[in-house]
Design an enzyme around this catalytic site. Structure first.
Site, PDB file in Angstrom:
ATOM      1  N   ARG A  15       3.127  18.954  12.011  1.00 59.51           N
ATOM      2  CA  ARG A  15       2.435  19.547  13.153  1.00 59.51           C
ATOM      3  C   ARG A  15       2.521  18.627  14.374  1.00 59.51           C
ATOM      4  NH1 ARG A  15       1.505  22.607   9.385  1.00 59.51           N
ATOM      5  NH2 ARG A  15       1.362  24.786   9.663  1.00 59.51           N
ATOM      6  N   THR A  61       6.510   9.974   8.632  1.00 59.86           N
ATOM      7  CA  THR A  61       5.767  10.677   7.586  1.00 59.86           C
ATOM      8  C   THR A  61       6.476  10.529   6.247  1.00 59.86           C
ATOM      9  OG1 THR A  61       4.605  12.717   7.053  1.00 59.86           O
ATOM     10  CG2 THR A  61       6.732  12.988   8.123  1.00 59.86           C
ATOM     11  N   LYS A  65       6.690   6.053   4.956  1.00 59.75           N
ATOM     12  CA  LYS A  65       5.633   5.225   5.546  1.00 59.75           C
ATOM     13  C   LYS A  65       5.637   3.776   5.054  1.00 59.75           C
ATOM     14  CE  LYS A  65       2.311   8.889   6.532  1.00 59.75           C
ATOM     15  NZ  LYS A  65       0.894   9.261   6.437  1.00 59.75           N
ATOM     16  N   ASN A  86       2.518   4.674  10.213  1.00 56.97           N
ATOM     17  CA  ASN A  86       2.812   6.051  10.630  1.00 56.97           C
ATOM     18  C   ASN A  86       3.227   6.114  12.101  1.00 56.97           C
ATOM     19  OD1 ASN A  86       0.402   5.717  11.958  1.00 56.97           O
ATOM     20  ND2 ASN A  86      -0.580   7.537  11.135  1.00 56.97           N
ATOM     21  N   ASP A 101      -4.155   6.191  11.056  1.00 52.01           N
ATOM     22  CA  ASP A 101      -5.074   7.046  10.288  1.00 52.01           C
ATOM     23  C   ASP A 101      -6.499   6.493  10.328  1.00 52.01           C
ATOM     24  OD1 ASP A 101      -3.236   8.940   9.584  1.00 52.01           O
ATOM     25  OD2 ASP A 101      -2.786   8.080   7.623  1.00 52.01           O
ATOM     26  N   SER A 155      -7.265   2.511 -12.530  1.00 52.44           N
ATOM     27  CA  SER A 155      -6.550   1.281 -12.179  1.00 52.44           C
ATOM     28  C   SER A 155      -6.180   1.244 -10.692  1.00 52.44           C
ATOM     29  CB  SER A 155      -5.282   1.149 -13.029  1.00 52.44           C
ATOM     30  OG  SER A 155      -4.463   2.289 -12.839  1.00 52.44           O
ATOM     31  N   ARG A 156      -5.898   2.412 -10.111  1.00 55.72           N
ATOM     32  CA  ARG A 156      -5.542   2.445  -8.677  1.00 55.72           C
ATOM     33  C   ARG A 156      -6.761   2.118  -7.815  1.00 55.72           C
ATOM     34  NH1 ARG A 156      -2.518   7.469  -6.302  1.00 55.72           N
ATOM     35  NH2 ARG A 156      -1.546   6.021  -4.857  1.00 55.72           N
TER      36      ARG A 156
HETATM   37  P1  ATR Z   1      -1.945   9.612   0.068  1.00 56.65           P
HETATM   38  O1  ATR Z   1      -1.137   8.341   0.100  1.00 56.65           O
HETATM   39  O2  ATR Z   1      -1.440  10.657   1.007  1.00 56.65           O
HETATM   40  O3  ATR Z   1      -3.403   9.367   0.234  1.00 56.65           O
HETATM   41  P2  ATR Z   1      -1.421   9.804  -2.792  1.00 56.65           P
HETATM   42  O4  ATR Z   1      -1.055   8.376  -2.893  1.00 56.65           O
HETATM   43  O5  ATR Z   1      -0.467  10.808  -3.353  1.00 56.65           O
HETATM   44  O6  ATR Z   1      -1.682  10.296  -1.328  1.00 56.65           O
HETATM   45  O7  ATR Z   1      -2.849   9.982  -3.445  1.00 56.65           O
HETATM   46  C1  ATR Z   1      -3.342  11.205  -3.787  1.00 56.65           C
HETATM   47  C2  ATR Z   1      -4.746  11.028  -4.343  1.00 56.65           C
HETATM   48  O8  ATR Z   1      -5.172  12.303  -4.843  1.00 56.65           O
HETATM   49  C3  ATR Z   1      -4.833  10.048  -5.503  1.00 56.65           C
HETATM   50  O9  ATR Z   1      -6.053   9.372  -5.427  1.00 56.65           O
HETATM   51  C4  ATR Z   1      -4.772  10.988  -6.708  1.00 56.65           C
HETATM   52  O10 ATR Z   1      -5.365  10.452  -7.891  1.00 56.65           O
HETATM   53  P3  ATR Z   1      -4.492   9.589  -8.931  1.00 56.65           P
HETATM   54  O11 ATR Z   1      -4.361   8.223  -8.351  1.00 56.65           O
HETATM   55  O12 ATR Z   1      -5.292   9.638 -10.189  1.00 56.65           O
HETATM   56  O13 ATR Z   1      -3.168  10.316  -9.055  1.00 56.65           O
HETATM   57  C5  ATR Z   1      -5.582  12.141  -6.197  1.00 56.65           C
HETATM   58  N1  ATR Z   1      -5.342  13.378  -6.947  1.00 56.65           N
HETATM   59  C6  ATR Z   1      -4.270  14.193  -6.855  1.00 56.65           C
HETATM   60  N2  ATR Z   1      -4.398  15.249  -7.687  1.00 56.65           N
HETATM   61  C7  ATR Z   1      -5.595  15.084  -8.333  1.00 56.65           C
HETATM   62  C8  ATR Z   1      -6.319  15.827  -9.311  1.00 56.65           C
HETATM   63  N3  ATR Z   1      -5.825  16.962  -9.826  1.00 56.65           N
HETATM   64  N4  ATR Z   1      -7.501  15.347  -9.729  1.00 56.65           N
HETATM   65  C9  ATR Z   1      -8.015  14.199  -9.227  1.00 56.65           C
HETATM   66  N5  ATR Z   1      -7.377  13.449  -8.292  1.00 56.65           N
HETATM   67  C10 ATR Z   1      -6.194  13.886  -7.850  1.00 56.65           C
END
Ligand code: ATR
Length: 276
Positions: A15, A61, A65, A86, A101, A155-156
């Site tokens: 966008r 994007t 990134k 970004n 962001d 863990s993340r």
């Molecule tokens: P971005 O960098 O754009 O923030 P990302 O790194 O893909 O995106 O992160 C997506 C987030 O959505 C993560 O925290 C992911 O959780 P995981 O680390 O467990 O993958 C979360 N997420 C995506 N689908 C999910 C779902 N069905 N239930 C819970 N969390 C979800």
């Protein structure tokens, strides 16, 4: 004429051209802002020859990134905190990188709920990706000392807390359901709720009336999370404001005018998203 662009692979759905195109018109600037599809293997050569391509800078994007951040000659603190960029511009022959962001989210939060910072309860961040990092950094900068990151993959959340320091801790994903009772601000940074799919299962029974609920998902504009919060009398902050405000610093760097996020611009993007 100054030229900027957004790069990604693929790039069709961005966008950004609509946002920057609106500002170029509004401020009668002789400039352009295009979409450029750049393959991952071509990113390095593209960024190192931005000026040769006639560009003063670009937005970056998915999926570029992190690599754009790595390749930059100068990295602003905002990008260092997130490990991703970004926004790119040229200065003294260097490629400079920022992550806007943080600015975008915090500016919209301040505008939508100016008294969000009660200073008494933790801020809860749902998710642990790049957006979660940018937003945690914003709350740290705003002086919040207790930020709890809740993520499906624990863990993340732990890694994010380790990286961002003592004011950020990892919680248990299950704690999200009762967050309206114990958090001052709740921010969803996960993809749950996008296009109406998935449910975060946050329970607004007995919510603290002072709690502010934000979502970075903007399709739909009112996600299930925001609708639940609103129906229970809580203040809500939608995801579109972050998208619009994050574009401001880049436009100013490239074209020399600090642009305004107006209702007219918001309406334009909402119409394009089929949300008006
Ligand atoms: P971005 O960098 O754009 O923030 P990302 O790194 O893909 O995106 O992160 C997506 C987030 O959505 C993560 O925290 C992911 O959780 P995981 O680390 O467990 O993958 C979360 N997420 C995506 N689908 C999910 C779902 N069905 N239930 C819970 N969390 C979800």
């Amino acid at each position: 004429m100054k030229r900027a662009c957004v790069i990604g692979w693929p790039i069709e759905h961005s966008r950004s051209p609509m946002i920057h195109g609106y500002w170029l018109d509004k401020y009668a600037i002789k400039g352009s802002y295009d979409k450029v599809a750049v393959r991952p293997e071509d990113l390095e050569s593209f960024l190192s020859s931005l000026a040769d391509h006639g560009f003063v800078g670009c937005n970056v994007t998915v999926p570029h990134k992190e690599q754009a951040f790595q390749l930059a000659g100068h990295r602003e603190p905002s990008s260092l905190a997130v490990g991703a960029a970004n926004t790119i511009w040229l200065e003294d022959g260097k490629t400079c990188a920022a992550n806007t962001d943080t600015y975008g989210f915090m500016t919209h939060l301040e505008a939508s709920a100016p008294d969000w910072n009660t200073g008494t309860k933790p801020v809860a961040i749902l998710g642990a990706g790049g957006a979660a990092r940018a937003i945690c950094y914003g709350f740290i900068q705003a002086g919040v000392t207790d930020i709890v990151v809740l993520n499906r993959t624990a863990s993340r959340a732990g890694e994010l807390a380790d990286d961002l320091g003592q004011n950020v801790r990892a919680g248990n994903w299950e704690e999200r359901t009762s967050a309206p009772q114990w958090a001052s601000v709740i921010v969803n940074t996960t993809t749950l709720g996008m296009k109406g799919e998935g449910d975060l299962k946050v329970d607004f029974t007995n919510a603290d009336p002072a709690c502010v609920v934000a979502d970075i998902v903007y399709v739909p504009l009112e996600t299930r999370l925001l609708s639940g919060a609103r129906q229970n009398g809580l203040r809500t902050v939608d995801g579109l404001g972050m998208l619009l405000h994050q574009a401001v610093p880049g436009f100013e760097k490239w074209f020399g005018v600090r642009p305004q996020v107006t209702d007219e611009l918001r309406g334009l993007i909402l119409a394009d998203l089929g949300q008006s």
